[in-house]
Design a protein around this motif. Structure first.
Motif: not given
Length: 324
Positions: A122-126
């Protein structure tokens, strides 16, 4: 009715002392990183002196740990680390922590970077950033702020700022076009100042400390005189007379609200200005001393070392080594 643009452009914005303090904060960005992180991932941010760090969750979620504190942020949430303290951010499960210096960061410009890191999950963008405060009052403000400040998307007081700025940051970060780096810097400034404003307005007068003194009619005026004219040879009598108080009443009230004596505060303010000048200018120690009201370099250097704990030369040399 004729439009008088000269009058409009020279009219000062009316604001309280705290608002004026926030207006005076000038931030210099060290770098911004558009981070795409896929599970499993865990990153360690080292402490950064004289810097603020922030993370804005554009998509997904992220967990944070600073000392014994642990919290998580969802899409649209924002966290600020005002004192640049080291911390860990991760997906909530990964145990293998990678240091910032070991990440595969791609430098797009001198101050803008991208990062793709982690596995296939699963991807997280910060959007992550590091900011440097130059104004001495801003550095003093850090003493009032906590280790971290969070603004959540569903906070009623901040929802407008977070949603609007998040959407703009996401758009700019995804397509680096002409001027995008400058836009991202300004948007980050808004988020950071918004976070500090929200935190400060929730503090009691007791916890505000010297910031509360800025709102006092007479002590606030004395502080402004010191801030605006640090080179003047102020005496306790001069300051008390300027704000219409007796010498004794002024000294007691100032100590109660600010936490130290007027003369000690004046010296500390001068040394704060000198500290910034030693790092951010090429002025000689003598010229800095004269500019701040000292008659000799020796007298200034003694006062500087007493307050800062290091000589002017040591401060300048240390800054040159870290910035080279």
């Amino acid at each position: 009715m004729e439009f008088d643009y000269n009058k409009r452009t020279t009219t000062k914005i009316k604001d309280g002392p705290l608002g004026k303090l926030l207006q005076s904060l000038h931030m210099e960005s060290a770098f911004y990183t558009n981070s795409t992180l896929s599970c499993p991932w865990a990153v360690s941010m080292p402490p950064m002196s004289n810097c603020m760090m922030f993370h804005l969750v554009i998509d997904g979620c992220a967990h944070f740990r600073i000392e014994e504190e642990h919290f998580s942020l969802q899409r649209g949430d924002f966290v600020l680390f005002p004192k640049g303290e080291g911390h860990i951010l991760w997906d909530g499960e990964c145990q293998a922590v990678t240091a910032l210096a070991d990440l595969p960061i791609q430098h797009i410009t001198e101050r803008y970077e991208t990062l793709h890191f982690g596995g296939e999950g699963e991807m997280t963008n910060l959007i992550c950033g590091v900011l440097l405060f130059q104004h001495p009052l801003a550095i003093k403000l850090l003493g009032v702020l906590p280790s971290f400040i969070t603004i959540r998307k569903n906070d009623q007081d901040a929802i407008g700022i977070v949603e609007a700025v998040s959407a703009l940051l996401k758009s700019e970060a995804q397509s680096i076009s002409v001027g995008a780096e400058a836009v991202i810097a300004r948007l980050a400034d808004i988020l950071v100042i918004g976070a500090m404003r929200q935190y400060l307005k929730e503090l009691s007068d007791e916890k505000l400390g010297w910031l509360g003194a800025l709102d006092d009619d007479r002590i606030g005026k004395a502080l402004k005189l010191i801030h605006d004219q640090p080179d003047k040879h102020w005496s306790l009598e001069d300051l008390a007379s300027a704000i219409g108080m007796s010498r004794t009443s002024f000294a007691l009230q100032f100590k109660r609200l600010v936490g130290n004596t007027p003369m000690d505060y004046l010296t500390e303010w001068r040394m704060s200005l000198a500290y910034s000048k030693l790092q951010l200018s090429k002025d000689t120690v003598l010229s800095i001393a004269l500019e701040l009201g000292y008659q000799s370099e020796a007298a200034f250097s003694r006062a500087f070392k007493k307050v800062i704990g290091k000589s002017p030369g040591e401060v300048r040399k240390a800054y040159q080594l870290t910035s080279s």
